[in-house]
Design an enzyme around this catalytic site. Structure first.
Site, mmCIF file in Angstrom:
data_model
loop_
_atom_site.group_PDB
_atom_site.id
_atom_site.type_symbol
_atom_site.label_atom_id
_atom_site.label_comp_id
_atom_site.label_asym_id
_atom_site.label_seq_id
_atom_site.Cartn_x
_atom_site.Cartn_y
_atom_site.Cartn_z
ATOM 1 C CE1 TYR A 1 10.586 -35.266 -9.861
ATOM 2 C CE2 TYR A 1 9.084 -33.867 -11.109
ATOM 3 C CZ TYR A 1 9.831 -34.104 -9.970
ATOM 4 O OH TYR A 1 9.829 -33.196 -8.944
ATOM 5 C CE LYS B 1 13.707 -33.561 -9.932
ATOM 6 N NZ LYS B 1 12.788 -32.409 -10.019
#
Length: 314
Positions: free
Chosen positions: A134, A162
């Protein structure tokens, strides 16, 4: 494990006194599973994990697992400042048989790229689960740059990212030079660009309250390869996406969207504050408009598809 599709990080409903609404949380998880999303994340930023105690976070990981019952893949957010705490959350997730974990940079610590890589690899070594990285330097203060990606790429567990930096250069580098790490949109107002560059999916906070609309964009771009339709849907979504990414009230907006959809939400935890009445009115109009426009786009597309089938069979 290969993740794909629309994967919302589930919100955490709270009671008026700030305690967790466990029944409401179950409703949210059931709602997402029944809506057709491709997976869920428990313990993400949208779920306000940073405002929860250790016991609350573990309790929600356990509760979500009992609700989902294997119907969709589940990813556990293990974010924390200390590596030891991240490892603890990762091991809890492993014991609960989660399908993967979400690893971000330790916020506030601002590690070097080598330190960040050692942090992520230590979690990976302890848990040995598929990892979605992330990258959100706007929240953590640290960019997951190419040096970091080269180091963690030595482990096959790092299978997805992500990407939430907002940098188109970073998007291009990930799509072009790191094909072994599946790309996921984490910057909502760039979703169309991510799909154009081959993103496998979208980790979307507003998927909590608008799963059908997020699935519509994914299906248009990834399944149907119809970017003309995708641009139309994204154009309808953009006013909301700009509010979410640029308005400074991300979680509050999503929780209000859940309220509009008849879903449990409750207040945000301090230090955040709720939307004011004007912000709510503007957001309600934005959501109502985009839902009507996207419904019209998908209805017209379905009608054309039906007419084509009739013509072929005639």
């Amino acid at each position: 494990m290969s993740f794909k599709g629309v994967i919302p990080p589930v919100t955490t409903p709270f009671h008026a006194d700030g305690s967790i609404d466990r029944d409401g949380f179950c409703v949210m998880v059931e709602h997402l599973v029944s809506s057709g999303v491709h997976g869920i994340i428990v313990g993400g930023t949208t779920g306000e994990y940073y405002a929860q105690s250790r016991d609350e976070r573990v309790g929600l990981l356990k509760l979500a697992k009992t609700v989902v019952k294997g119907n969709v893949p589940m990813i556990a957010g293990v974010g924390a400042i200390r590596t030891e705490d991240c490892i603890e959350y990762a091991l809890v997730s492993k014991d609960l048989k989660y399908d993967g974990i979400l690893i971000g940079a330790p916020y506030y610590a601002v590690p070097t790229q080598l330190e960040l890589a050692n942090h992520a690899l230590a979690i990976d070594k302890a848990a040995n689960l598929p990892v979605m990285l992330y990258n959100y330097p706007g929240r953590t203060g640290t960019m997951m740059d190419l040096e970091f990606l080269d180091r963690v790429g030595r482990s096959a567990n790092f299978c997805a990212i992500k990407e939430s930096s907002g940098s188109m250069n970073q998007l291009h580098a990930l799509a072009r030079d790191y094909p072994h790490i599946d790309l996921f949109c984490g910057m909502d107002d760039q979703a169309l660009e991510f799909f154009a560059w081959g993103a496998k999916g979208w980790v979307c906070g507003a998927g909590n309250c608008l799963p059908e609309e997020h699935l519509a964009l994914y299906n248009a771009c990834v399944v149907e390869k119809d970017f003309t339709k995708g641009r139309q849907i994204m154009s309808a979504l953009l006013p909301l996406m700009r509010v979410l990414e640029q308005g400074g009230k991300f979680v509050q907006s999503i929780k209000f969207g859940c309220e509009l959809a008849g879903l449990p939400a409750g207040p945000v935890r301090r230090p955040l504050r709720a939307l004011d009445d004007e912000q709510k009115r503007e957001l309600e109009t934005t959501i109502r408009t985009l839902k009507a426009v996207i419904a019209s786009i998908t209805a017209k597309s379905q009608k054309r598809a039906s007419e084509n089938v009739i013509a072929i069979n005639a």
